[in-house]
Design a protein around this motif. Sequence first.
Motif, PDB file in Angstrom:
ATOM      1  N   LEU A 399      30.026  29.050  41.851  1.00 44.99           N
ATOM      2  CA  LEU A 399      28.696  29.656  41.906  1.00 44.99           C
ATOM      3  C   LEU A 399      27.776  29.052  40.845  1.00 44.99           C
ATOM      4  N   LYS A 400      28.299  28.871  39.660  1.00 43.24           N
ATOM      5  CA  LYS A 400      27.499  28.264  38.597  1.00 43.24           C
ATOM      6  C   LYS A 400      27.086  26.843  38.967  1.00 43.24           C
ATOM      7  N   ALA A 401      27.963  26.127  39.657  1.00 45.80           N
ATOM      8  CA  ALA A 401      27.642  24.763  40.085  1.00 45.80           C
ATOM      9  C   ALA A 401      26.497  24.751  41.094  1.00 45.80           C
ATOM     10  N   GLN A 402      26.285  25.883  41.763  1.00 44.21           N
ATOM     11  CA  GLN A 402      25.182  26.001  42.716  1.00 44.21           C
ATOM     12  C   GLN A 402      24.012  26.806  42.130  1.00 44.21           C
ATOM     13  N   ASN A 403      24.003  26.901  40.795  1.00 42.41           N
ATOM     14  CA  ASN A 403      22.894  27.527  40.058  1.00 42.41           C
ATOM     15  C   ASN A 403      22.742  29.020  40.334  1.00 42.41           C
ATOM     16  N   THR A 404      23.854  29.674  40.672  1.00 39.31           N
ATOM     17  CA  THR A 404      23.854  31.134  40.801  1.00 39.31           C
ATOM     18  C   THR A 404      24.508  31.716  39.561  1.00 39.31           C
ATOM     19  N   PRO A 405      23.776  32.458  38.736  1.00 39.94           N
ATOM     20  CA  PRO A 405      24.368  33.048  37.528  1.00 39.94           C
ATOM     21  C   PRO A 405      25.588  33.890  37.876  1.00 39.94           C
ATOM     22  N   SER A 406      26.694  33.655  37.188  1.00 39.89           N
ATOM     23  CA  SER A 406      27.931  34.352  37.517  1.00 39.89           C
ATOM     24  C   SER A 406      28.809  34.474  36.282  1.00 39.89           C
ATOM     25  N   GLN A 407      29.635  35.521  36.255  1.00 38.46           N
ATOM     26  CA  GLN A 407      30.505  35.764  35.122  1.00 38.46           C
ATOM     27  C   GLN A 407      31.771  36.461  35.605  1.00 38.46           C
ATOM     28  N   PHE A 408      32.920  36.135  34.995  1.00 36.37           N
ATOM     29  CA  PHE A 408      34.185  36.789  35.339  1.00 36.37           C
ATOM     30  C   PHE A 408      34.469  37.908  34.343  1.00 36.37           C
ATOM     31  N   TYR A 409      35.033  39.013  34.847  1.00 39.27           N
ATOM     32  CA  TYR A 409      35.376  40.155  34.009  1.00 39.27           C
ATOM     33  C   TYR A 409      36.792  40.614  34.337  1.00 39.27           C
ATOM     34  N   ASN A 410      37.592  40.773  33.307  1.00 35.96           N
ATOM     35  CA  ASN A 410      38.969  41.229  33.490  1.00 35.96           C
ATOM     36  C   ASN A 410      39.119  42.710  33.168  1.00 35.96           C
ATOM     37  N   ALA A 411      38.076  43.306  32.591  1.00 38.57           N
ATOM     38  CA  ALA A 411      38.145  44.720  32.210  1.00 38.57           C
ATOM     39  C   ALA A 411      36.824  45.397  32.535  1.00 38.57           C
ATOM     40  N   GLU A 412      36.903  46.648  32.945  1.00 34.48           N
ATOM     41  CA  GLU A 412      35.695  47.355  33.365  1.00 34.48           C
ATOM     42  C   GLU A 412      34.747  47.609  32.199  1.00 34.48           C
ATOM     43  N   GLU A 413      35.289  47.775  30.982  1.00 35.27           N
ATOM     44  CA  GLU A 413      34.423  48.038  29.835  1.00 35.27           C
ATOM     45  C   GLU A 413      33.446  46.897  29.595  1.00 35.27           C
ATOM     46  N   ALA A 414      33.913  45.662  29.814  1.00 32.01           N
ATOM     47  CA  ALA A 414      33.041  44.498  29.630  1.00 32.01           C
ATOM     48  C   ALA A 414      31.937  44.472  30.681  1.00 32.01           C
ATOM     49  N   ILE A 415      32.284  44.850  31.920  1.00 30.12           N
ATOM     50  CA  ILE A 415      31.267  44.938  32.968  1.00 30.12           C
ATOM     51  C   ILE A 415      30.235  45.991  32.609  1.00 30.12           C
ATOM     52  N   PHE A 416      30.690  47.166  32.164  1.00 27.08           N
ATOM     53  CA  PHE A 416      29.771  48.237  31.818  1.00 27.08           C
ATOM     54  C   PHE A 416      28.791  47.792  30.745  1.00 27.08           C
ATOM     55  N   SER A 417      29.316  47.100  29.734  1.00 27.95           N
ATOM     56  CA  SER A 417      28.468  46.651  28.628  1.00 27.95           C
ATOM     57  C   SER A 417      27.335  45.763  29.115  1.00 27.95           C
ATOM     58  N   ASP A 418      27.654  44.817  30.009  1.00 25.60           N
ATOM     59  CA  ASP A 418      26.625  43.899  30.501  1.00 25.60           C
ATOM     60  C   ASP A 418      25.705  44.558  31.522  1.00 25.60           C
TER      61      ASP A 418
END
Length: 451
Positions: A399-418
Amino acid sequence: MRYYFSGIGGIGMSSLALYKYYISGADNVCGSNNELNERVEYLQRKGIKVKLEQNYSLPDVDILVRSTAVKDNNPEILEAKKRNIKVLYRMQLLNEILKNHLSIGITGTDGKTTTTAMLSQIFKDAKKNPTVFLGGIHNSLEDGNFRFGNDLIIAEVDESDGFIKDTCTDYSIVTNLRPDHLEHYDNKFKNLEYSIFQFINNTRKLIFLCKDDPVLSSWNLTGKNVLYFGLNKDSDYILKNRVQNEKIQEFEVYKRDKLCGKIILKLPGLHYAYDALASCALALEFGIDFQSIKDSLYNYISVDRRFNIIFKNDDICIIDDYAHTPDEILATIKATKEYFPGKKIITIFQPHRFSRLYFHLNDFVEVLKNSDKVYVYRLYSAFEEPLNGVDERTIVELLKAQNTPSQFYNAEEAIFSDLLEEQNAILLFVGAGDITNVARKFAKIKDNSLT
């Protein structure tokens, strides 16, 4: 006959347990599940005994019903075989029930749960008294995913485990057909197609197929009673002039060149219009009045985890959706854009099964890039073993290679923070795993932040 359900907390297993409960009583139904979930708690409240571990201790039963998630080396399966207890898969038991009753079977890669729920509501509102097996939770059914009646049976028929080729119903609907669940078909789409074709050939009275689906419309069904539905002008039931008008969509239903009337849905997206069209077509052929069908569909509320808006204020809207195949996710993103034109869409995606990610990696990337931003949550295995080289982080890289902002999350707390940093956006949680829990926890966080 005493029935034991191994994996009773599954959505399909619990509905069968409820059926046997109404037929034979709580004393003749029991089972096990590896976790306490909403369905297990519901069954226990009905008086059905459920143990939360699977071991060699089996009660005195006549038949053990297993879900496909229960492996051959499971101690309950081994003990049942040792004691010569008859073992059936879930779909084998459902097939027995459908074969011996007036029945409607609904299947397809996408839309079968919604179509089943719509059809059930139409029949209930028309003063029919159907028994319903549903692959989801719907508020129109007395037991959520099940309803016990004394009329015909309306059943969602699951194609995922390979038993559908033996399913025999009086009426059948196939919504569409694409490569999915191929792990149960020797990884060959032609085997899946053959199984669905056999299901259609087993239909005793009337078949409904989507004319717009290239696979379904290519079949030679000479000698079978088939009606087609879709946008295609050669369909028997045709969807025309669909318009999304703020929070509702409207479209006209034609039977060939004759206008039946207009349907209004409180759900966005062409995929819901297809489901409503299929339901409308079968109900009309069954003799139900169009106005009654129209009223039922206007009052229809989505199945749990099908475009459920679980939080909304002037800044953020949180949607929880079961979409987990590329086509389902694309349809849901398009529907979200129809429903919230001009809004920023952030998709929080959880891959479901290693095998599905392996076969459809590039397809997922192609559909997810229709979002403004993508959060990828850790994969939900659904009891599959990992496949070498299959990693959900690859989606982020592509996705990043196609200029779509993307991020991986292994824990829900990190998702909540962002996610707490996001503003003026639609947060679209999609996936068939525990991503729904993440969505609902975050909705509570947002709700509590307002108090």
